[in-house]
Design a protein around this motif. Structure first.
Motif, PDB file in Angstrom:
ATOM      1  N   ASP A  68       0.840  -1.202   0.000  1.00  0.00           N
ATOM      2  CA  ASP A  68       0.000   0.000   0.000  1.00  0.00           C
ATOM      3  C   ASP A  68       0.873   1.249   0.000  1.00  0.00           C
ATOM      4  O   ASP A  68       1.644   1.470   0.934  1.00  0.00           O
ATOM      5  CB  ASP A  68      -0.920  -0.013   1.219  1.00  0.00           C
ATOM      6  N   TYR A  69       0.735   2.058  -1.030  1.00  0.00           N
ATOM      7  CA  TYR A  69       1.512   3.296  -1.090  1.00  0.00           C
ATOM      8  C   TYR A  69       1.150   4.230   0.050  1.00  0.00           C
ATOM      9  O   TYR A  69       1.970   4.972   0.552  1.00  0.00           O
ATOM     10  CB  TYR A  69       1.307   3.990  -2.439  1.00  0.00           C
ATOM     11  N   GLY A  70      -0.110   4.198   0.452  1.00  0.00           N
ATOM     12  CA  GLY A  70      -0.538   5.026   1.572  1.00  0.00           C
ATOM     13  C   GLY A  70      -0.999   6.400   1.159  1.00  0.00           C
ATOM     14  O   GLY A  70      -1.247   6.676  -0.010  1.00  0.00           O
ATOM     15  N   GLN A  71      -1.094   7.291   2.127  1.00  0.00           N
ATOM     16  CA  GLN A  71      -1.688   8.610   1.926  1.00  0.00           C
ATOM     17  C   GLN A  71      -0.675   9.745   1.901  1.00  0.00           C
ATOM     18  O   GLN A  71      -1.044  10.900   1.877  1.00  0.00           O
ATOM     19  CB  GLN A  71      -2.696   8.875   3.064  1.00  0.00           C
ATOM     20  N   SER A  72       0.609   9.423   1.931  1.00  0.00           N
ATOM     21  CA  SER A  72       1.606  10.480   2.094  1.00  0.00           C
ATOM     22  C   SER A  72       1.850  11.295   0.832  1.00  0.00           C
ATOM     23  O   SER A  72       2.330  12.419   0.901  1.00  0.00           O
ATOM     24  CB  SER A  72       2.926   9.875   2.569  1.00  0.00           C
ATOM     25  N   GLY A  73       1.537  10.747  -0.324  1.00  0.00           N
ATOM     26  CA  GLY A  73       1.816  11.446  -1.566  1.00  0.00           C
ATOM     27  C   GLY A  73       3.280  11.363  -1.940  1.00  0.00           C
ATOM     28  O   GLY A  73       4.109  10.863  -1.191  1.00  0.00           O
TER      29      GLY A  73
END
Length: 197
Positions: free
Chosen positions: A50-55
């Motif tokens: 999961d790349y996640g939410q950090s951008g």
């Protein structure tokens, strides 16, 4: 023919699969012809898919397996990837490799935009071969589904970062394929490996 630097990614998440066997056949033949091969097995790679939410401004640090993969991808001049087609696309963990490892500054340059607003690819000069297994025959894949998975891999992933052309070899129907058919597929993969194409 000059020798090539080849990265092979077995994109099947299981430790034993037809995809793995095809990769092994390709690798053995390529190495026998003097090509330098670096192999990555998705089933053994440990990372958060999961790349996640950090951008892109604050991405997660790459785990060692992803860092090695990206380094070997940059080193290579030919990319070989085997993947099954699951639900019309690639397995989630393989998509995670794309999401996590193909980052700006290493795979594409967001500071260098073309007239269409697309970032400059940073992995140009490499070619690719995809060994695609599925239960959908190649003719159906083209006529019914418009080769969607091939367009995704060649255009929206590999082509986006500059890896082209991408050539495909299809092996279908794969589930419960008779041994004589599997052996013929392995010979085909070996033939591709011997030529490093």
């Amino acid at each position: 023919m000059s020798t090539r630097k080849i990265i092979i990614l077995n994109g099947h998440p299981a430790p034993s699969s037809l995809s793995k066997s095809l990769c092994d056949a390709y690798r053995d033949a390529a190495e026998a012809k003097g090509h330098e091969v670096r192999f990555h097995d998705l089933s053994a790679m440990e990372f958060d898919i999961d790349y996640g939410q950090s951008g892109y401004k604050a991405p997660k640090p790459l785990e060692p397996d992803l860092a090695r993969f990206l380094s070997d991808l940059e080193w290579s001049d030919h990319v070989v990837m085997a993947t099954p087609m699951w639900w019309g696309a690639v397995p989630a963990k393989l998509k995670g490799v794309f999401d996590r490892a193909l980052l700006p500054g290493r795979a594409f340059d967001t500071r260098n935009i073309n007239f269409m607003g697309m970032p400059a690819p940073m992995l140009a000069g490499k070619t690719a071969r995809v060994l695609l297994t599925s239960d959908t025959p190649a003719l159906w894949l083209r006529l019914i589904y418009g080769n969607a998975i091939k367009r995704f891999i060649s255009g929206q992933v590999l082509g986006f970062v500059g890896i082209k052309p991408t050539r495909f070899s299809s092996f279908a129907p794969a589930t419960d394929a008779p041994d004589v058919k599997v052996q013929s597929w392995l010979r085909k993969a070996a033939g591709l490996g011997a030529k490093a194409v």
